[in-house]
Structure formats: C-alpha cells, structure tokens
Design an enzyme around this catalytic site. Structure first.
Site, PDB file in Angstrom:
ATOM      1  N   LYS A   1       0.869  -1.185   0.000  1.00  0.00           N
ATOM      2  CA  LYS A   1       0.000   0.000   0.000  1.00  0.00           C
ATOM      3  C   LYS A   1       0.901   1.229   0.000  1.00  0.00           C
ATOM      4  O   LYS A   1       1.037   1.935   1.005  1.00  0.00           O
ATOM      5  CB  LYS A   1      -0.891  -0.053   1.249  1.00  0.00           C
TER       6      LYS A   1
HETATM    7  N1  PPE Z   1      -7.714  -2.028  -3.240  1.00  0.00           N
HETATM    8  C1  PPE Z   1      -7.217  -0.783  -3.074  1.00  0.00           C
HETATM    9  C2  PPE Z   1      -6.536  -0.141  -4.207  1.00  0.00           C
HETATM   10  C3  PPE Z   1      -7.372  -0.145  -1.843  1.00  0.00           C
HETATM   11  O1  PPE Z   1      -6.880   1.079  -1.673  1.00  0.00           O
HETATM   12  C4  PPE Z   1      -8.055  -0.789  -0.792  1.00  0.00           C
HETATM   13  C5  PPE Z   1      -8.248  -0.074   0.526  1.00  0.00           C
HETATM   14  C6  PPE Z   1      -8.546  -2.090  -1.017  1.00  0.00           C
HETATM   15  C7  PPE Z   1      -8.335  -2.675  -2.249  1.00  0.00           C
HETATM   16  C8  PPE Z   1      -9.223  -2.863   0.070  1.00  0.00           C
HETATM   17  O2  PPE Z   1      -8.305  -3.247   1.056  1.00  0.00           O
HETATM   18  P1  PPE Z   1      -8.755  -3.479   2.574  1.00  0.00           P
HETATM   19  O3  PPE Z   1      -9.068  -2.154   3.136  1.00  0.00           O
HETATM   20  O4  PPE Z   1      -7.562  -4.126   3.207  1.00  0.00           O
HETATM   21  O5  PPE Z   1      -9.922  -4.368   2.525  1.00  0.00           O
HETATM   22  N2  PPE Z   1      -8.550   1.317   0.409  1.00  0.00           N
HETATM   23  C9  PPE Z   1      -8.474   2.240   1.522  1.00  0.00           C
HETATM   24  C10 PPE Z   1      -9.001   3.617   1.150  1.00  0.00           C
HETATM   25  C11 PPE Z   1      -7.963   4.536   0.700  1.00  0.00           C
HETATM   26  C12 PPE Z   1      -8.404   5.987   0.735  1.00  0.00           C
HETATM   27  O6  PPE Z   1      -7.825   6.731   1.515  1.00  0.00           O
HETATM   28  O7  PPE Z   1      -9.317   6.356   0.000  1.00  0.00           O
HETATM   29  C13 PPE Z   1      -9.318   1.768   2.696  1.00  0.00           C
HETATM   30  O8  PPE Z   1     -10.391   1.225   2.477  1.00  0.00           O
HETATM   31  O9  PPE Z   1      -8.893   2.001   3.835  1.00  0.00           O
END
Ligand code: PPE
Length: 314
Positions: A157
């Site tokens: 990330k």
């Molecule tokens: N893909 C991407 C590109 C991504 O940024 C996230 C989280 C996910 C998948 C899902 O990952 P998870 O949160 O571990 O299930 N995106 C973040 C938002 C970023 C923002 O600031 O806007 C989040 O959900 O925290």
C-alpha cells in the site's frame, strides 16, 4: 476534523502541530506506505478490526518499498494504534498509519532517508456516499489501466501507487459516477480505486486473482464470511462483459466496507438494487465488526484491554 492527537514517532502530538517539512521526500516522490483500519463500537468498548493483519501489511509494505530496518515492531505499532483511538475518545473511527521517507528530498534511494511514522484516527463514515450500503452505487470502467505488478508493487500500500487511483477516481467523479473499476494490463477486471471487487453469478462468488491487486483484508473477511454462509468463492479472470451480465457485483474495503454496484457503464446490474447475497454478507460483516458474532471474535482487538500509558508532548 474530529480528532485531537496524532501519534508521531512515539509521541502524541496535538492535531495542529502534527506537521512535516516541505522538503520531506515522501511528499515529493510518494515514498510512503499506509494503512486504512477501522475501529467499531462494541459492547466492550471500541475494537480495532483485524489489527494484526493491518500492522503486518504496513510493515510488509515498508519492506517492499525498500526500508530494511524499522524502529518499531508490529506489536509496538498495534499498541500505538489502540492508544490513538483511546486518547481521542473515539468509539468508532477510521485509523490511518502512514510510514514515510523522512529527510531531504533530492535523492531517490530509500537509503538516503529515514523511516518516520504517524498515526491519525477520526470519525469517517460513508466513504462511497450516505446511501451506498443500502442502495448500491454506480461505477464506470476507467479509461486508466491498473498497475502492472512489475511497474508498481501492487501488494504494497505505497502512497505513490495512489496517483493511479486519483486519476481514475477523479475521472469517474467528474463523469458523475461514484467509483471507478480498473482493468489490468490484459484487460481483465482488477479492482476499484480503493476496494476489491466481487461478482455473483448463479449463486457462486468470483473475485479477481490477487496477482495485480491489493490483498484486501476486507476481501479476505468477505471470503471467510461467504464460505461460512455456504457459498463457493472462486478466484478467476473476470472480463468486463461478465460484469454487465452478473447477478450481483459488490466491492469491499476498510473504508467502503461492503457495497453493491447497481449500475456499471450505464447498464443495470441484476435488478438494480443491492443483491441478496451482498446483503447477507453485509449483515454478517456488520455484526462481526461490532462484536456480535462469537465466531469472528478473533478479528477484534479491544482498545481498552492491556492499556499502556502513552507519551504526550506539548
Ligand atoms: N484495493 C485498493 C486499491 C485499496 O486502496 C483498498 C483499501 C482495497 C483494495 C481494500 O483493502 P482493505 O481495506 O484491506 O480491505 N482502500 C483504503 C481507502 C484509501 C483511501 O484513503 O481512500 C481503505 O479502504 O482504507
């Protein structure tokens, strides 16, 4: 913003004073890694959802970016995260740790900087709009392609990766959509700008393989919940037209949680409402994060347990 203290390199700093220098390399090059985590209100006070997995991914992201040694362990980061929630008196919130390259901009080797870490927490609801969970959202296929895994490190990330998301999200928003779906370099569905994606077809659930997308922690939780509900979950290539003819499409992410897509590229998906399997998963997810389901207790870290005494500065 409804928060008083930000944790910076081991100290709790007042919100207004939590600043970085203009010459910070992370600001110039996107040389930083971050997490998005949520804490939820439960009967036993606030609980951080899947804290261990988030702390682990943060440290792994830093390692992928090239940091060799970090001055904090995953345990120390986890403790600091809980401290931030507690000292800000938040019952449910979004938590943002950001581990960044500090020093002076002007040298692109990560070894020319030092790692620094900040952690903020604030109330943040409705990432994809107020009615997203209930009614579903409208998305388009972005004209921007998702990262190829040897161009950007898609498992990490990394802040710089998000310029790609900003391009896509801005285009979508200006076109009047709620979110962008991004295809990979082969033209198959990858993920959204901040969520992973799922397709429901004939009672089976499909999701793109992890090859070129972020290994979402919500995605992993959704897969566990779906399997516990008796559904088969298959990781596979998904084409754009398979989205159009799906029974349901939904996305998952920490910020967005679990949200149905009711329309893609002006084509109605399913019956144009959040589909029944999406609703079933949403319900279990919401109950799990709020500590109502004993089988998912292992996902929760209670903020008021094993309390340490954090250090404040003035
Ligand atoms: N893909 C991407 C590109 C991504 O940024 C996230 C989280 C996910 C998948 C899902 O990952 P998870 O949160 O571990 O299930 N995106 C973040 C938002 C970023 C923002 O600031 O806007 C989040 O959900 O925290």
């Amino acid at each position: 913003m409804d928060t008083k203290y930000i944790w910076m390199d081991g100290e709790l700093v007042e919100f207004e004073k939590a600043t970085v220098h203009f010459m910070t390399p992370a600001l110039h090059y996107g040389a930083a890694v971050f997490e998005g985590i949520r804490a939820y209100e439960t009967a036993k006070g606030p609980a951080v959802f899947r804290l261990k997995e988030h702390a682990e991914r943060l440290v792994n992201s830093a390692y992928v970016l090239g940091f060799r040694e970090l001055p904090w362990t995953e345990e120390e980061i986890s403790t600091a995260i809980k401290d931030v929630v507690r000292v800000n008196g938040l019952s449910s919130c979004y938590i943002r740790p950001l581990l960044y390259m500090n020093g002076m901009a002007g040298n692109l080797s990560i070894d020319s900087g030092v790692p620094a870490l900040g952690i903020a927490a604030w109330e943040w609801n409705n990432y994809l709009g107020e009615e997203a969970q209930l009614k579903g959202i409208r998305a388009n296929i972005s004209s921007f392609t998702r990262h190829q895994p040897n161009i950007m490190m898609t498992k990490a990330k990394i802040s710089g990766n998000y310029a790609n998301s900003i391009l896509a999200k801005t285009e979508s928003a200006r076109l009047g959509f709620d979110e962008a779906i991004m295809l990979n370099t082969q033209g198959y569905v990858a993920e959204c700008t901040g969520e992973n994606l799922f397709v429901v077809r004939k009672n089976k659930i499909f999701s793109p393989q992890l090859a070129d997308v972020l290994a979402g922690i919500t995605r992993d939780s959704v897969i566990t919940i779906a399997k516990d509900l008796g559904y088969e979950v298959i990781e596979s290539l998904i084409s754009r037209d398979q989205l159009y003819t799906a029974d349901e499409v939904f996305v998952s992410g920490t910020a967005a949680e679990c949200v149905g897509l009711r329309e893609i590229d002006f084509r109605r998906i399913g019956n144009g409402k959040t589909g029944p399997i999406t609703v079933a998963i949403q319900n279990v997810y919401q109950n799990a994060v709020h500590g109502n389901l004993p089988q998912y207790q292992g996902w929760l870290d209670y903020v008021n347990v094993n309390v340490s005494i954090p250090q404040f500065v003035d």
